[in-house]
Enzyme design. Structure first.
Site, PDB file in Angstrom:
ATOM      1  N   ASP A 102      16.306  17.868 -20.015  1.00 37.52           N
ATOM      2  CA  ASP A 102      15.535  18.436 -20.934  1.00 37.52           C
ATOM      3  C   ASP A 102      16.226  19.775 -21.354  1.00 37.52           C
ATOM      4  O   ASP A 102      16.280  20.564 -20.499  1.00 37.52           O
ATOM      5  CB  ASP A 102      13.972  18.629 -20.506  1.00 37.52           C
ATOM      6  CG  ASP A 102      13.177  18.939 -21.801  1.00 37.52           C
ATOM      7  OD1 ASP A 102      13.613  19.693 -22.709  1.00 37.52           O
ATOM      8  OD2 ASP A 102      11.979  18.618 -21.700  1.00 37.52           O
ATOM      9  N   HIS A 104      14.862  21.800 -23.853  1.00 40.43           N
ATOM     10  CA  HIS A 104      14.149  22.917 -24.615  1.00 40.43           C
ATOM     11  C   HIS A 104      13.743  24.036 -23.448  1.00 40.43           C
ATOM     12  O   HIS A 104      13.279  23.908 -22.517  1.00 40.43           O
ATOM     13  CB  HIS A 104      12.633  22.345 -25.098  1.00 40.43           C
ATOM     14  CG  HIS A 104      13.040  21.023 -25.861  1.00 40.43           C
ATOM     15  ND1 HIS A 104      13.299  19.771 -25.594  1.00 40.43           N
ATOM     16  CD2 HIS A 104      12.862  20.898 -27.248  1.00 40.43           C
ATOM     17  CE1 HIS A 104      13.352  19.137 -26.521  1.00 40.43           C
ATOM     18  NE2 HIS A 104      13.062  19.636 -27.577  1.00 40.43           N
ATOM     19  N   SER A 155      10.553  13.838 -19.762  1.00 43.32           N
ATOM     20  CA  SER A 155      10.479  14.811 -18.509  1.00 43.32           C
ATOM     21  C   SER A 155       9.707  14.444 -17.505  1.00 43.32           C
ATOM     22  O   SER A 155       9.755  14.926 -16.445  1.00 43.32           O
ATOM     23  CB  SER A 155      10.385  15.937 -19.171  1.00 43.32           C
ATOM     24  OG  SER A 155      11.254  16.256 -20.394  1.00 43.32           O
TER      25      SER A 155
HETATM   26 CO1  B1M Z   1      13.014  18.990 -29.687  1.00 45.95          CO
HETATM   27  N1  B1M Z   1      11.489  17.638 -29.560  1.00 45.95           N
HETATM   28  N2  B1M Z   1      14.358  17.392 -29.379  1.00 45.95           N
HETATM   29  N3  B1M Z   1      14.355  20.176 -29.891  1.00 45.95           N
HETATM   30  N4  B1M Z   1      11.690  19.833 -30.350  1.00 45.95           N
HETATM   31  C1  B1M Z   1      10.417  17.961 -29.787  1.00 45.95           C
HETATM   32  C2  B1M Z   1       9.531  18.503 -28.311  1.00 45.95           C
HETATM   33  C3  B1M Z   1       9.467  16.827 -30.304  1.00 45.95           C
HETATM   34  C4  B1M Z   1       7.858  16.889 -29.631  1.00 45.95           C
HETATM   35  C5  B1M Z   1       9.760  16.921 -31.756  1.00 45.95           C
HETATM   36  C6  B1M Z   1       8.584  15.514 -32.418  1.00 45.95           C
HETATM   37  O1  B1M Z   1       9.332  14.562 -32.345  1.00 45.95           O
HETATM   38  N5  B1M Z   1       7.382  15.877 -32.645  1.00 45.95           N
HETATM   39  C7  B1M Z   1      10.187  15.570 -29.758  1.00 45.95           C
HETATM   40  C8  B1M Z   1       9.789  15.268 -28.334  1.00 45.95           C
HETATM   41  C9  B1M Z   1       9.095  13.648 -28.393  1.00 45.95           C
HETATM   42  C10 B1M Z   1       8.687  13.327 -27.129  1.00 45.95           C
HETATM   43  O2  B1M Z   1       9.398  13.239 -26.065  1.00 45.95           O
HETATM   44  N6  B1M Z   1       7.567  12.702 -26.985  1.00 45.95           N
HETATM   45  C11 B1M Z   1      11.738  16.291 -29.509  1.00 45.95           C
HETATM   46  C12 B1M Z   1      12.664  15.446 -29.477  1.00 45.95           C
HETATM   47  C13 B1M Z   1      12.637  14.192 -29.696  1.00 45.95           C
HETATM   48  C14 B1M Z   1      14.132  15.997 -29.358  1.00 45.95           C
HETATM   49  C15 B1M Z   1      15.329  15.203 -29.066  1.00 45.95           C
HETATM   50  C16 B1M Z   1      15.231  13.938 -28.344  1.00 45.95           C
HETATM   51  C17 B1M Z   1      15.809  15.038 -30.591  1.00 45.95           C
HETATM   52  C18 B1M Z   1      17.148  14.130 -30.683  1.00 45.95           C
HETATM   53  O3  B1M Z   1      18.072  14.602 -30.168  1.00 45.95           O
HETATM   54  N7  B1M Z   1      17.130  13.184 -31.325  1.00 45.95           N
HETATM   55  C19 B1M Z   1      16.527  16.409 -28.395  1.00 45.95           C
HETATM   56  C20 B1M Z   1      16.243  16.370 -26.922  1.00 45.95           C
HETATM   57  C21 B1M Z   1      17.173  16.982 -26.416  1.00 45.95           C
HETATM   58  C22 B1M Z   1      16.845  17.510 -24.906  1.00 45.95           C
HETATM   59  O4  B1M Z   1      16.202  18.141 -24.431  1.00 45.95           O
HETATM   60  N8  B1M Z   1      17.572  16.621 -24.011  1.00 45.95           N
HETATM   61  C23 B1M Z   1      15.681  17.634 -28.934  1.00 45.95           C
HETATM   62  C24 B1M Z   1      16.285  18.782 -29.189  1.00 45.95           C
HETATM   63  C25 B1M Z   1      15.827  20.160 -29.846  1.00 45.95           C
HETATM   64  C26 B1M Z   1      16.595  21.258 -29.963  1.00 45.95           C
HETATM   65  C27 B1M Z   1      17.667  21.485 -29.082  1.00 45.95           C
HETATM   66  C28 B1M Z   1      17.300  21.115 -31.375  1.00 45.95           C
HETATM   67  C29 B1M Z   1      15.419  22.385 -30.088  1.00 45.95           C
HETATM   68  C30 B1M Z   1      14.988  23.123 -28.789  1.00 45.95           C
HETATM   69  C31 B1M Z   1      15.499  24.757 -28.764  1.00 45.95           C
HETATM   70  C32 B1M Z   1      15.345  25.123 -27.579  1.00 45.95           C
HETATM   71  O5  B1M Z   1      14.544  25.025 -26.934  1.00 45.95           O
HETATM   72  N9  B1M Z   1      16.198  26.163 -27.281  1.00 45.95           N
HETATM   73  C33 B1M Z   1      14.020  21.665 -30.467  1.00 45.95           C
HETATM   74  C34 B1M Z   1      12.750  21.987 -30.996  1.00 45.95           C
HETATM   75  C35 B1M Z   1      12.922  23.321 -31.601  1.00 45.95           C
HETATM   76  C36 B1M Z   1      11.794  21.244 -30.831  1.00 45.95           C
HETATM   77  C37 B1M Z   1      10.165  21.619 -31.421  1.00 45.95           C
HETATM   78  C38 B1M Z   1      10.389  21.589 -32.818  1.00 45.95           C
HETATM   79  C39 B1M Z   1       9.784  22.871 -31.149  1.00 45.95           C
HETATM   80  C40 B1M Z   1       9.714  23.286 -29.550  1.00 45.95           C
HETATM   81  C41 B1M Z   1       9.305  24.647 -29.354  1.00 45.95           C
HETATM   82  O6  B1M Z   1      10.328  25.674 -29.071  1.00 45.95           O
HETATM   83  N10 B1M Z   1       8.156  24.993 -29.535  1.00 45.95           N
HETATM   84  C42 B1M Z   1       9.496  20.524 -30.727  1.00 45.95           C
HETATM   85  C43 B1M Z   1       8.317  19.848 -31.525  1.00 45.95           C
HETATM   86  C44 B1M Z   1       6.854  20.731 -30.713  1.00 45.95           C
HETATM   87  O7  B1M Z   1       6.960  21.020 -29.736  1.00 45.95           O
HETATM   88  N11 B1M Z   1       5.753  20.548 -31.601  1.00 45.95           N
HETATM   89  C45 B1M Z   1      10.395  19.374 -30.518  1.00 45.95           C
HETATM   90  C46 B1M Z   1       7.652  26.457 -29.466  1.00 45.95           C
HETATM   91  C47 B1M Z   1       7.292  26.663 -27.974  1.00 45.95           C
HETATM   92  C48 B1M Z   1       6.775  28.059 -28.027  1.00 45.95           C
HETATM   93  O8  B1M Z   1       6.429  25.887 -27.720  1.00 45.95           O
HETATM   94  O9  B1M Z   1       8.197  24.663 -26.047  1.00 45.95           O
HETATM   95  O10 B1M Z   1       5.787  23.551 -26.312  1.00 45.95           O
HETATM   96  P1  B1M Z   1       6.756  25.064 -26.350  1.00 45.95           P
HETATM   97  O11 B1M Z   1       6.057  25.718 -24.975  1.00 45.95           O
HETATM   98  C49 B1M Z   1       4.705  26.130 -25.185  1.00 45.95           C
HETATM   99  C50 B1M Z   1       3.805  25.102 -24.047  1.00 45.95           C
HETATM  100  O12 B1M Z   1       4.588  23.871 -23.974  1.00 45.95           O
HETATM  101  C51 B1M Z   1       3.830  25.790 -22.699  1.00 45.95           C
HETATM  102  O13 B1M Z   1       3.847  27.224 -23.032  1.00 45.95           O
HETATM  103  C52 B1M Z   1       4.835  27.283 -24.401  1.00 45.95           C
HETATM  104  C53 B1M Z   1       4.222  28.492 -24.942  1.00 45.95           C
HETATM  105  O14 B1M Z   1       2.878  28.473 -25.331  1.00 45.95           O
HETATM  106  N12 B1M Z   1       5.056  25.518 -21.837  1.00 45.95           N
HETATM  107  C54 B1M Z   1       4.645  25.846 -20.438  1.00 45.95           C
HETATM  108  C55 B1M Z   1       6.205  25.231 -21.813  1.00 45.95           C
HETATM  109  N13 B1M Z   1       6.731  25.206 -20.571  1.00 45.95           N
HETATM  110  C56 B1M Z   1       5.676  25.758 -19.805  1.00 45.95           C
HETATM  111  C57 B1M Z   1       6.014  25.990 -18.366  1.00 45.95           C
HETATM  112  C58 B1M Z   1       4.505  26.462 -17.826  1.00 45.95           C
HETATM  113  C59 B1M Z   1       3.810  26.660 -18.388  1.00 45.95           C
HETATM  114  C60 B1M Z   1       3.432  26.403 -19.784  1.00 45.95           C
HETATM  115  O15 B1M Z   1       4.614  26.643 -16.459  1.00 45.95           O
HETATM  116  C61 B1M Z   1       5.829  26.206 -15.444  1.00 45.95           C
END
Ligand code: B1M
Length: 217
Positions: A102, A104, A155
């Protein structure tokens, strides 16, 4: 325009990947003294819109990359204000990383920032962290909490393997160390499946859990 309107506008601008529009609103919110966490929560909602649009085929991978870049810029603007908002003396050691497979890291980095603001010392292992690295560094750092982030459904398996390795190989070396998982597809069922102690789906909950763990330690 009210702050509530600004927030819904920010969500939509991020959803539309309108970098200039989103940054302008963020600057206005900061100037108006809006709490940083409100801005971050609106960004979170905007990112969900981006995710939905990617999922239904309206955006491609470039859209996700763009969204990640906009959010990184927003965080750079908001971070200094977050630091002044939170200052406390509680402390504890947290080993943090995004699990293997992962990449992200925006959410993880936010968790790291919040923990740092509350006096935790955080060792950040970065992204795509193999189970063996979590184990090796945990034995060195002896954290109160191992925090694992993961946004992909895939993950969960990596979390399960990492936690199994930590439990099997750490012996008595990590007494009282709790495991917190976080991400967007995490719930109680996932927590049980992977063998973690706690779970969180946003950074503030993650922070509260870490504070509770250390207070009860
Ligand atoms: Co990706 N991605 N992505 N992506 N991406 C998601 C996660 C996805 C939900 C989009 C979708 O399809 N709706 C989906 C996952 C689907 C699934 O598995 N069910 C997805 C996918 C499919 C992919 C790829 C497979 C796409 C591809 O290549 N075909 C690929 C995978 C790469 C990999 O990881 N091996 C990929 C790639 C990417 C980018 C690299 C382009 C980019 C990430 C850039 C980066 O992180 N540096 C990206 C992005 C930006 C997203 C979305 C749009 C936004 C994620 C984000 O940053 N959110 C995302 C859609 C979504 O989440 N709705 C998506 C904002 C951030 C503040 O929130 O990270 O959730 P988040 O963190 C939150 C909570 O989760 C929590 O607190 C945070 C703040 O409140 N939290 C914790 C997180 N970690 C925590 C740890 C803790 C406690 C809380 O304690 C230890």
């Amino acid at each position: 325009m009210s702050l509530k309107d600004e927030k819904s506008q920010l969500i939509n601008l991020l959803g539309d990947l309108d970098e200039n529009g989103a940054m302008e609103i963020v600057r206005r919110c900061i100037a108006a003294g809006d709490p940083p966490m409100h801005i971050i929560n609106a960004c979170d909602a905007g990112m969900r819109l981006v995710g939905e649009r990617y999922q239904d085929g309206r955006y491609f991978i470039s859209g996700l990359i763009m969204a990640g870049e906009i959010l990184r810029q927003v965080m750079a603007l908001v971070l200094p204000f977050l630091k002044t908002e939170f200052s406390d003396n509680s402390s504890g050691r947290v080993l943090l990383g995004t699990v293997q497979g992962d990449l992200h890291d925006i959410g993880k980095n936010l968790v790291k920032i919040l923990l740092g603001c509350y006096g935790f010392s955080v060792v950040d292992l970065g992204v795509d962290v193999p189970p063996e690295t979590f184990l090796k560094r945990a034995l060195e750092v002896k954290p109160h909490i191992v925090g694992m982030s993961g946004l992909l459904t895939l993950s969960h398996e990596a979390m399960r393997e990492t936690i199994a390795l930590l439990k099997a190989e750490s012996g008595d070396s990590l007494p009282g160390c709790s495991i917190l998982i976080g991400g967007s597809y995490i719930d109680d069922r996932v927590c049980q499946f992977v063998g973690a102690d706690y779970w969180a789906t946003n950074a503030v909950d993650g922070l509260h859990i870490c504070r509770r763990i250390v207070e009860e330690h």
